[in-house]
Design a protein around this motif. Structure first.
Motif, PDB file in Angstrom:
ATOM      1  N   GLY A 133      83.004  83.327  61.668  1.00  0.00           N
ATOM      2  CA  GLY A 133      83.176  83.971  62.961  1.00  0.00           C
ATOM      3  C   GLY A 133      83.483  82.983  64.072  1.00  0.00           C
ATOM      4  O   GLY A 133      83.094  81.823  64.018  1.00  0.00           O
ATOM      5  N   ASN A 136      79.564  82.779  69.074  1.00  0.00           N
ATOM      6  CA  ASN A 136      78.369  81.983  68.807  1.00  0.00           C
ATOM      7  C   ASN A 136      77.217  82.871  68.336  1.00  0.00           C
ATOM      8  O   ASN A 136      77.287  84.101  68.407  1.00  0.00           O
ATOM      9  N   LEU A 137      76.163  82.217  67.849  1.00  0.00           N
ATOM     10  CA  LEU A 137      75.019  82.944  67.302  1.00  0.00           C
ATOM     11  C   LEU A 137      74.366  83.835  68.354  1.00  0.00           C
ATOM     12  O   LEU A 137      73.898  84.934  68.048  1.00  0.00           O
ATOM     13  N   TYR A 140      76.114  87.184  68.490  1.00  0.00           N
ATOM     14  CA  TYR A 140      75.771  88.027  67.335  1.00  0.00           C
ATOM     15  C   TYR A 140      74.354  88.579  67.463  1.00  0.00           C
ATOM     16  O   TYR A 140      74.103  89.750  67.162  1.00  0.00           O
ATOM     17  N   LEU A 170      76.716  83.430  57.552  1.00  0.00           N
ATOM     18  CA  LEU A 170      77.631  83.583  58.673  1.00  0.00           C
ATOM     19  C   LEU A 170      77.874  82.202  59.267  1.00  0.00           C
ATOM     20  O   LEU A 170      76.961  81.592  59.835  1.00  0.00           O
ATOM     21  N   LEU A 172      79.531  80.165  62.067  1.00  0.00           N
ATOM     22  CA  LEU A 172      80.018  80.499  63.409  1.00  0.00           C
ATOM     23  C   LEU A 172      80.666  79.308  64.104  1.00  0.00           C
ATOM     24  O   LEU A 172      80.604  78.177  63.641  1.00  0.00           O
ATOM     25  N   GLN A 182      80.452  73.239  58.745  1.00  0.00           N
ATOM     26  CA  GLN A 182      80.747  74.477  58.023  1.00  0.00           C
ATOM     27  C   GLN A 182      81.214  74.186  56.602  1.00  0.00           C
ATOM     28  O   GLN A 182      80.842  74.881  55.652  1.00  0.00           O
TER      29      GLN A 182
END
Length: 204
Positions: A133, A136-137, A140, A170, A172, A182
């Motif tokens: 995604g 940012n966290l 969400y 997830l 992000l 990541q």
């Protein structure tokens, strides 16, 4: 052990493709005997449109078409299914959703009919979901997007078929952060694909 890594992104230079490759690298590094296959749905030209034939398959009136049967066979050969995809409108891309719509069909992923109790046929399958995604966290969390995605995808799709969702990750900040963290997370996911046990009910 064998993993099928499915990716749904039109750009082979994308972070999604890099994540898929790093998951595959983790699979190979975890055990030389492990193997993997990457299914690039866009490059392979999979047609996600649910047609009258697919509806007839759902009604158990006809066998699956050749392209759907080929995808089901690829999953049957796998001990783990990994879906790598960007988050579009707080869900998976239409290409991947159409793949699920057509491939996870009545008579293969589950058995259901007007006079029969639901039979979940994918209890043996480990599923790993890796969503990528741009937000940012905090975004969400504030809107409950990730929880909604887990309800829709983890529970609504895979639990219905009996598959065990071992990983629901997830990743992000895809548009703003350095991708190194990541990609490291993706490699770790690949390294652990076959280590987590199936849930008790599915392992029985």
């Amino acid at each position: 052990m064998h993993a099928l890594i499915v990716i749904a992104h039109p750009d082979p230079r994308s972070l999604s493709h890099s994540v898929a490759r790093h998951v595959a690298e983790g699979v190979s590094l975890s055990d030389p005997g492990n193997s993997f296959e990457i299914a690039d749905l866009g490059a392979e030209g999979f047609d996600p449109r649910f047609t009258a034939t697919d509806l007839a398959v759902h009604r158990r009136e006809t066998p699956p078409s050749a392209d759907v049967a080929a995808e089901q066979a690829r999953i049957d050969r796998a001990d783990a299914l990994v879906l790598v995809y960007p988050v579009y409108w707080w869900s998976m891309p239409g290409l991947l959703k159409g793949w699920i719509d057509r491939v996870f069909a009545n008579g293969w992923a589950y058995d259901e009919g007007p006079d029969a109790k639901l039979v979940k046929r994918l209890r043996h399958l480990r599923v790993h979901l890796v969503a990528i995604g741009g937000a940012n966290l905090r975004t969400y969390a504030r809107h409950g997007y990730f929880g909604a995605m887990k309800t829709q995808i983890d529970h609504g799709i895979f639990d219905y078929c009996g598959a065990s969702v071992v990983t629901s990750e997830l990743l992000l900040g895809s548009e703003t952060q350095d991708p190194a963290s990541q990609l490291a997370a993706a490699r770790a996911i690949g390294g652990n694909l076959f280590k987590a046990p199936l849930r008790g009910a599915e392992a029985a």
